[in-house]
Design a protein around this motif. Structure first.
Motif, PDB file in Angstrom:
ATOM      1  N   GLN A 198       0.820  -1.217   0.000  1.00  0.00           N
ATOM      2  CA  GLN A 198       0.000   0.000   0.000  1.00  0.00           C
ATOM      3  C   GLN A 198       0.853   1.267   0.000  1.00  0.00           C
ATOM      4  OE1 GLN A 198      -3.713  -0.231   2.581  1.00  0.00           O
ATOM      5  NE2 GLN A 198      -2.724  -2.158   3.141  1.00  0.00           N
ATOM      6  N   ILE A 199       1.990   1.227   0.707  1.00  0.00           N
ATOM      7  CA  ILE A 199       2.873   2.407   0.714  1.00  0.00           C
ATOM      8  C   ILE A 199       3.441   2.644  -0.684  1.00  0.00           C
ATOM      9  CG2 ILE A 199       5.179   3.144   1.431  1.00  0.00           C
ATOM     10  CD1 ILE A 199       4.540   2.649   4.195  1.00  0.00           C
ATOM     11  N   VAL A 200       3.829   1.573  -1.349  1.00  0.00           N
ATOM     12  CA  VAL A 200       4.334   1.710  -2.722  1.00  0.00           C
ATOM     13  C   VAL A 200       3.260   2.319  -3.610  1.00  0.00           C
ATOM     14  CG1 VAL A 200       5.129   0.452  -4.753  1.00  0.00           C
ATOM     15  CG2 VAL A 200       6.012  -0.156  -2.494  1.00  0.00           C
ATOM     16  N   ALA A 201       2.019   1.874  -3.453  1.00  0.00           N
ATOM     17  CA  ALA A 201       0.911   2.401  -4.267  1.00  0.00           C
ATOM     18  C   ALA A 201       0.614   3.859  -3.926  1.00  0.00           C
ATOM     19  CB  ALA A 201      -0.336   1.548  -4.061  1.00  0.00           C
ATOM     20  N   ALA A 202       0.728   4.225  -2.627  1.00  0.00           N
ATOM     21  CA  ALA A 202       0.425   5.598  -2.211  1.00  0.00           C
ATOM     22  C   ALA A 202       1.491   6.583  -2.668  1.00  0.00           C
ATOM     23  CB  ALA A 202       0.282   5.658  -0.689  1.00  0.00           C
ATOM     24  N   ALA A 203       2.750   6.108  -2.797  1.00  0.00           N
ATOM     25  CA  ALA A 203       3.876   6.951  -3.216  1.00  0.00           C
ATOM     26  C   ALA A 203       3.894   8.287  -2.468  1.00  0.00           C
ATOM     27  CB  ALA A 203       3.826   7.183  -4.731  1.00  0.00           C
ATOM     28  N   PRO A 204       3.956   8.272  -1.143  1.00  0.00           N
ATOM     29  CA  PRO A 204       3.932   9.523  -0.376  1.00  0.00           C
ATOM     30  C   PRO A 204       5.223  10.319  -0.566  1.00  0.00           C
ATOM     31  CG  PRO A 204       4.437   7.687   1.060  1.00  0.00           C
ATOM     32  CD  PRO A 204       4.126   7.090  -0.275  1.00  0.00           C
ATOM     33  N   PRO A 205       5.173  11.644  -0.421  1.00  0.00           N
ATOM     34  CA  PRO A 205       6.388  12.453  -0.570  1.00  0.00           C
ATOM     35  C   PRO A 205       7.357  12.202   0.583  1.00  0.00           C
ATOM     36  CG  PRO A 205       4.537  13.814   0.147  1.00  0.00           C
ATOM     37  CD  PRO A 205       3.973  12.471  -0.169  1.00  0.00           C
ATOM     38  N   VAL A 206       8.581  11.854   0.257  1.00  0.00           N
ATOM     39  CA  VAL A 206       9.573  11.505   1.280  1.00  0.00           C
ATOM     40  C   VAL A 206       9.874  12.694   2.187  1.00  0.00           C
ATOM     41  CG1 VAL A 206      11.950  10.718   1.662  1.00  0.00           C
ATOM     42  CG2 VAL A 206      10.587   9.734  -0.198  1.00  0.00           C
ATOM     43  N   ALA A 207       9.947  13.895   1.619  1.00  0.00           N
ATOM     44  CA  ALA A 207      10.264  15.090   2.411  1.00  0.00           C
ATOM     45  C   ALA A 207       9.206  15.333   3.492  1.00  0.00           C
ATOM     46  CB  ALA A 207      10.374  16.310   1.502  1.00  0.00           C
ATOM     47  N   ALA A 208       7.922  15.133   3.139  1.00  0.00           N
ATOM     48  CA  ALA A 208       6.843  15.338   4.113  1.00  0.00           C
ATOM     49  C   ALA A 208       6.907  14.297   5.226  1.00  0.00           C
ATOM     50  CB  ALA A 208       5.495  15.277   3.404  1.00  0.00           C
ATOM     51  N   ILE A 209       7.286  13.063   4.857  1.00  0.00           N
ATOM     52  CA  ILE A 209       7.413  12.005   5.866  1.00  0.00           C
ATOM     53  C   ILE A 209       8.529  12.339   6.853  1.00  0.00           C
ATOM     54  CG2 ILE A 209       8.048   9.586   6.216  1.00  0.00           C
ATOM     55  CD1 ILE A 209       6.691   8.963   3.555  1.00  0.00           C
ATOM     56  N   LEU A 210       9.675  12.738   6.323  1.00  0.00           N
ATOM     57  CA  LEU A 210      10.806  13.089   7.191  1.00  0.00           C
ATOM     58  C   LEU A 210      10.460  14.261   8.100  1.00  0.00           C
ATOM     59  CD1 LEU A 210      13.781  12.719   4.671  1.00  0.00           C
ATOM     60  CD2 LEU A 210      13.053  11.112   6.449  1.00  0.00           C
ATOM     61  N   ILE A 286       0.537   2.793   8.461  1.00  0.00           N
ATOM     62  CA  ILE A 286      -0.907   3.078   8.510  1.00  0.00           C
ATOM     63  C   ILE A 286      -1.142   4.581   8.447  1.00  0.00           C
ATOM     64  CG2 ILE A 286      -3.002   2.879   9.912  1.00  0.00           C
ATOM     65  CD1 ILE A 286      -1.801   0.326  11.121  1.00  0.00           C
ATOM     66  N   LEU A 287      -0.373   5.329   9.258  1.00  0.00           N
ATOM     67  CA  LEU A 287      -0.546   6.783   9.275  1.00  0.00           C
ATOM     68  C   LEU A 287      -0.138   7.405   7.938  1.00  0.00           C
ATOM     69  CD1 LEU A 287      -0.002   9.179  12.186  1.00  0.00           C
ATOM     70  CD2 LEU A 287       1.039   9.764   9.996  1.00  0.00           C
ATOM     71  N   ILE A 288       0.945   6.920   7.360  1.00  0.00           N
ATOM     72  CA  ILE A 288       1.418   7.477   6.079  1.00  0.00           C
ATOM     73  C   ILE A 288       0.398   7.210   4.970  1.00  0.00           C
ATOM     74  CG2 ILE A 288       3.156   7.180   4.253  1.00  0.00           C
ATOM     75  CD1 ILE A 288       5.210   6.692   6.551  1.00  0.00           C
ATOM     76  N   VAL A 289      -0.129   5.998   4.915  1.00  0.00           N
ATOM     77  CA  VAL A 289      -1.137   5.674   3.906  1.00  0.00           C
ATOM     78  C   VAL A 289      -2.378   6.544   4.098  1.00  0.00           C
ATOM     79  CG1 VAL A 289      -2.741   3.888   3.117  1.00  0.00           C
ATOM     80  CG2 VAL A 289      -0.339   3.315   3.485  1.00  0.00           C
ATOM     81  N   ALA A 290      -2.788   6.738   5.373  1.00  0.00           N
ATOM     82  CA  ALA A 290      -3.953   7.586   5.656  1.00  0.00           C
ATOM     83  C   ALA A 290      -3.693   9.035   5.261  1.00  0.00           C
ATOM     84  CB  ALA A 290      -4.309   7.510   7.137  1.00  0.00           C
ATOM     85  N   ALA A 291      -2.483   9.527   5.532  1.00  0.00           N
ATOM     86  CA  ALA A 291      -2.143  10.908   5.183  1.00  0.00           C
ATOM     87  C   ALA A 291      -2.113  11.103   3.673  1.00  0.00           C
ATOM     88  CB  ALA A 291      -0.802  11.280   5.803  1.00  0.00           C
ATOM     89  N   ALA A 292      -1.482  10.147   2.973  1.00  0.00           N
ATOM     90  CA  ALA A 292      -1.357  10.272   1.520  1.00  0.00           C
ATOM     91  C   ALA A 292      -2.702  10.089   0.814  1.00  0.00           C
ATOM     92  CB  ALA A 292      -0.350   9.240   1.006  1.00  0.00           C
ATOM     93  N   ALA A 293      -3.490   9.124   1.292  1.00  0.00           N
ATOM     94  CA  ALA A 293      -4.742   8.811   0.600  1.00  0.00           C
ATOM     95  C   ALA A 293      -5.887   9.741   0.988  1.00  0.00           C
ATOM     96  CB  ALA A 293      -5.140   7.360   0.888  1.00  0.00           C
ATOM     97  N   PHE A 294      -5.926  10.186   2.257  1.00  0.00           N
ATOM     98  CA  PHE A 294      -7.087  10.933   2.741  1.00  0.00           C
ATOM     99  C   PHE A 294      -6.801  12.410   3.005  1.00  0.00           C
ATOM    100  CE2 PHE A 294      -7.697   6.550   4.712  1.00  0.00           C
ATOM    101  CZ  PHE A 294      -8.318   6.057   3.577  1.00  0.00           C
ATOM    102  N   HIS A 295      -5.749  12.687   3.781  1.00  0.00           N
ATOM    103  CA  HIS A 295      -5.480  14.076   4.154  1.00  0.00           C
ATOM    104  C   HIS A 295      -5.152  14.928   2.929  1.00  0.00           C
ATOM    105  CE1 HIS A 295      -4.341  17.344   6.864  1.00  0.00           C
ATOM    106  NE2 HIS A 295      -3.272  17.540   6.113  1.00  0.00           N
ATOM    107  N   GLU A 296      -4.353  14.387   2.039  1.00  0.00           N
ATOM    108  CA  GLU A 296      -3.901  15.159   0.883  1.00  0.00           C
ATOM    109  C   GLU A 296      -4.943  15.213  -0.237  1.00  0.00           C
ATOM    110  OE1 GLU A 296      -0.101  13.786  -0.373  1.00  0.00           O
ATOM    111  OE2 GLU A 296       0.898  14.320   1.500  1.00  0.00           O
ATOM    112  N   THR A 297      -6.038  14.462  -0.083  1.00  0.00           N
ATOM    113  CA  THR A 297      -7.086  14.491  -1.113  1.00  0.00           C
ATOM    114  C   THR A 297      -8.376  15.115  -0.588  1.00  0.00           C
ATOM    115  OG1 THR A 297      -7.786  12.241  -0.508  1.00  0.00           O
ATOM    116  CG2 THR A 297      -6.164  12.452  -2.292  1.00  0.00           C
TER     117      THR A 297
END
Length: 451
Positions: A198-210, A286-297
């Motif tokens: 799921q993380i690979v599919a979400a492709a979240p921004p690395v800078a935001a994660i750090l 879980i948090l990263i997937v939620a942030a990428a999929a929900f918060h940013e959309t």
């Protein structure tokens, strides 16, 4: 009753109590796993690998999912720092728990019974039972939701079905403690694999994660964020896991000498540290997937597991994403069942010297957890169940001081620990962690009462 009979009965009671005091923790599996006397470091590490992964289960149970989903959807990556810090707290506290069990041959509940008066022990036992029930509540909800998502089973029926898992531990225990550990690790691999995809599919921004791993003052000043943050801490640093770990590390047949215990502490600490890094990955995922999929959309209101299930596949553009999410949730619920049952047995036997058959213990605890789930679902529907899930994690957090303070007190007491007493710097760090937990809990109570 004559005076002579009274004296005889009192002596018999004292003899029975002395026998109970000498009884090892979880006697049916005590020192049942062989440990090589020599060989390479990898062989010795593998011999001690297992207990750490069993306690790591509690750090990624369905309760974590609710708090991590809410944190990621509402606040993006900001609460990653809370997950990281709480995981570091967990690594320290679990290392102390393993040290106590190996150095003294007593689990945390037995150590409390030895040290405190009966009224204090009863209070500590009640607090720990509340924590186990809160954890079980999360498992019932999580498993019921997973059954609904995967097979269309109604929530109430799914909650009732979870009572059947009382017999899962019995089956595993009959095959030996190593089989329990293998079962737990296999399900952990399933969970980690599902979220890696799921993380690979979400492709979240690395800078935001750090950036999310850098502490932000807003976490303390924003009451809504603090509520979720303390829920994350409660879901991550599980109070009953401290009792569990101090017991199951004694399943290893290490030499009960100073050198043997020192070696066992070293490898058990390595085992739990490695396992808890896996828990950190899962919770952060879980948090990263939620942030990428929900918060940013623009879906910041997603706080319920079934909402996340429905939205993941279309938002991530991966058809199997929602199914992977539900499979991981079901694996998480099944895994947590095993460890919660063992923790309940350890606590009841340690504090009260009360032994119940595993199936009876499991049915009682699970029955207590099922009732509020059924009632809340019937009255308020799925939304009420989701709120109950987050509340259960806050209740867990409120029980933390009742486990953490006795643990830190014991491992800093030279009369109990002897040469295995933790050094001064570790004692300062441990009391600091205990203080942080207390302050956060008081802050939450203050805001809740005023709010």
């Amino acid at each position: 009753m004559s005076e002579a009979e009274s004296v005889l009965r009192h002596r018999a009671w004292k003899a029975s109590a002395a026998e109970d005091d000498a009884r090892p923790s979880l006697p049916e599996v005590h020192a049942s796993v062989s440990v090589p006397r020599g060989g390479s470091w990898i062989r010795r590490l593998l011999a001690f690998t297992g207990p750490g992964y069993m306690i790591s289960v509690g750090y990624m149970d369905p309760g974590n999912w609710a708090t991590d989903l809410a944190g990621g959807a509402q606040f993006g990556y900001t609460l990653l720092t809370v997950i990281m810090l709480s995981n570091l707290m967990a690594i320290l506290l679990q290392a102390l728990s393993a040290r106590l069990g190996i150095a003294t041959g007593r689990d945390l509940a037995q150590a409390c019974r030895d040290h405190y008066s009966r009224p204090v022990n009863i209070a500590l036992w009640i607090a720990c039972e509340l924590a186990i029930i809160a954890c079980d509540l999360a498992e019932v909800i999580g498993t019921a939701i997973a059954l609904q998502l995967l097979f269309g089973i109604p929530l109430i029926a799914g909650a009732l079905i979870t009572a059947l898992d009382a017999f899962l531990l019995l089956l595993l225990m009959n095959k030996g403690f190593r089989f329990i550990e293998a079962f737990v690790i296999a399900l952990l691999v399933v969970i980690a694999t599902c979220f890696a995809i799921q993380i690979v599919a979400a492709a979240p921004p690395v800078a935001a994660i750090l950036k999310g791993f850098v502490p932000s003052p807003e976490i303390v000043t924003n009451p809504a964020m603090l509520y979720v943050a303390i829920g994350i801490i409660g879901a991550t640093v599980m109070p009953h896991n401290l009792y569990l770990h101090s017991s199951i590390v004694q399943t290893r047949a290490y030499e009960r000498t100073e050198e043997g215990r020192r070696d066992a502490i070293k490898w058990s600490t390595a085992d739990s540290t490695i396992a808890l890094m896996l828990a950190l990955f899962v919770n952060a995922a879980i948090l990263i997937v939620a942030a990428a999929a929900f918060h940013e959309t623009g879906h910041a209101d997603v706080a319920e597991i079934d909402q996340a299930y429905e939205l993941l596949s279309p938002l991530l553009g991966l058809g199997i994403a929602s199914t992977l999410f539900a499979v991981a949730l079901l694996a998480s619920g099944l895994n947590s069942t095993v460890t919660a049952t063992l923790a309940g047995q350890i606590v009841m036997e340690g504090f009260l010297r009360l032994r119940l058959p595993n199936w009876a213990r499991r049915l009682i605890t699970r029955g207590i957890a099922i009732v509020p789930v059924v009632v809340v679902t019937a009255l308020y529907g799925e939304k009420g169940t989701a709120q109950l899930l987050v509340l259960s994690q806050v209740i867990l957090s409120m029980q933390l001081p009742f486990a953490v303070i006795p643990l830190v007190r014991f491992v800093t007491d030279r009369r109990k620990m002897g040469v295995f007493t933790i050094p001064r710097w570790a004692a300062v760090l441990s009391w600091t962690v205990a203080g942080i937990i207390l302050v956060l809990n008081f802050k939450l109570l203050f805001d809740t009462v005023l709010g």
